[in-house]
Enzyme design. Sequence first.
Site: not given
Ligand code: ATP
Ligand code: MG
Length: 343
Positions: A119, A209, A212
């Site tokens: 980070k 994947k 968000k």
């Molecule tokens: P960012 O882009 O901010 O990393 P993200 O969508 O990857 O956002 P995280 O905050 O990294 O989300 O993860 C939050 C939770 O959602 C974690 O438990 C992660 O395993 C789950 N998660 C994230 N993306 C997916 C996905 N595409 N499918 C299923 N589970 C997901």
């Molecule tokens: Mg993530």
Amino acid sequence: MSKPVILTGLRANNDLTIGNYLGALLPMIDMAKKRAGEYQVNLFVPDLHSFTTPIDHSKLYEQVLHNIKVYIAAGLPIDHEDVYVYRQSQISAHSELTWILDCFTGMGEMGRMTQFKDKSAKLSEDRISVGLFNYPVLMAADILLYNASYVPVGDDQTQHLEFTRDIAERMNNQFGELFTVPNPVPKQHEFFGKDQGLRIKDLQDPSKKMSKSDETGKGVVFLSDSPEEATKKIMSATTDSFGEIKFDTKERPGISNLLQILSLLSGKPQAEVNAAWEGQTSYGDLKKAVAEAVAAFLADFQSKLATVDEQALLLGLEQSEAAMRTIASETLARAQKAVGLRA
Ligand code: ATP
Ligand code: MG
């Protein structure tokens, strides 16, 4: 005897995706439903952790409440007597214990944390805060204050749980039995079932994947998307040129992703959904079915979200926070006594 404690943080942003919902929210809520009764389930919003990197502070307070509403709309059993939902910042013992633990933590130990390295590498020197550096210590306090045994940890948090065990053991060795040492990482995985690896794919680029923080958001269905917006995204999902529907995540990730979303939202086993669609040649029909399922899910979720009563929620939070304050204060007092701050 009090019940063993499971503790987990509810980190979530305004714009969660259906990937986050299916892969993180639902499993967490299922865990709470399954374990409450036999265990005490502490679900806290780590709002002090929210600004280890710069954020818009004018939004934080509302965002925290919004996050909790999203979990309630998704089915979090907030009224169960063993389930405690609370905001970290409302229990001052988190900050107070952090200071004590800080003084027993080595600079070198924190500097080795890969989360910090990753980070901070993305920030310029003047924006790397001391908070980012020592947030694993705050995390240790979050866990130790409530004598938690079980804490679900993803790979990125493994090192922090190990640190929590280290500092707890270090202080116990020096001062006698102060803290409950949480279970080691392999035991945590055994207890929670290691991440089943569910990964909803980006609709535009199914080789990655759904995330968000994706830049365009075109292949991402957010929980706040209108059913119409979501329908558009699904109808323009990238598929393949095989011309026949088949579930094959390696060769046909786009179509497989759609089949998977359909299975998860309809509650039907993957094999049943696959059997219903495999061999068909109209990708458009499948997209329509998925779009309908997603639109119905969003409409339902959003109407539930709209009915979450903020006043009742605040009242519930305050009750939980009062109960948690009592437990946290007891642990803090033990630590204060050990280090010579109390008689
Ligand atoms: P960012 O882009 O901010 O990393 P993200 O969508 O990857 O956002 P995280 O905050 O990294 O989300 O993860 C939050 C939770 O959602 C974690 O438990 C992660 O395993 C789950 N998660 C994230 N993306 C997916 C996905 N595409 N499918 C299923 N589970 C997901
Ligand atoms: Mg993530």
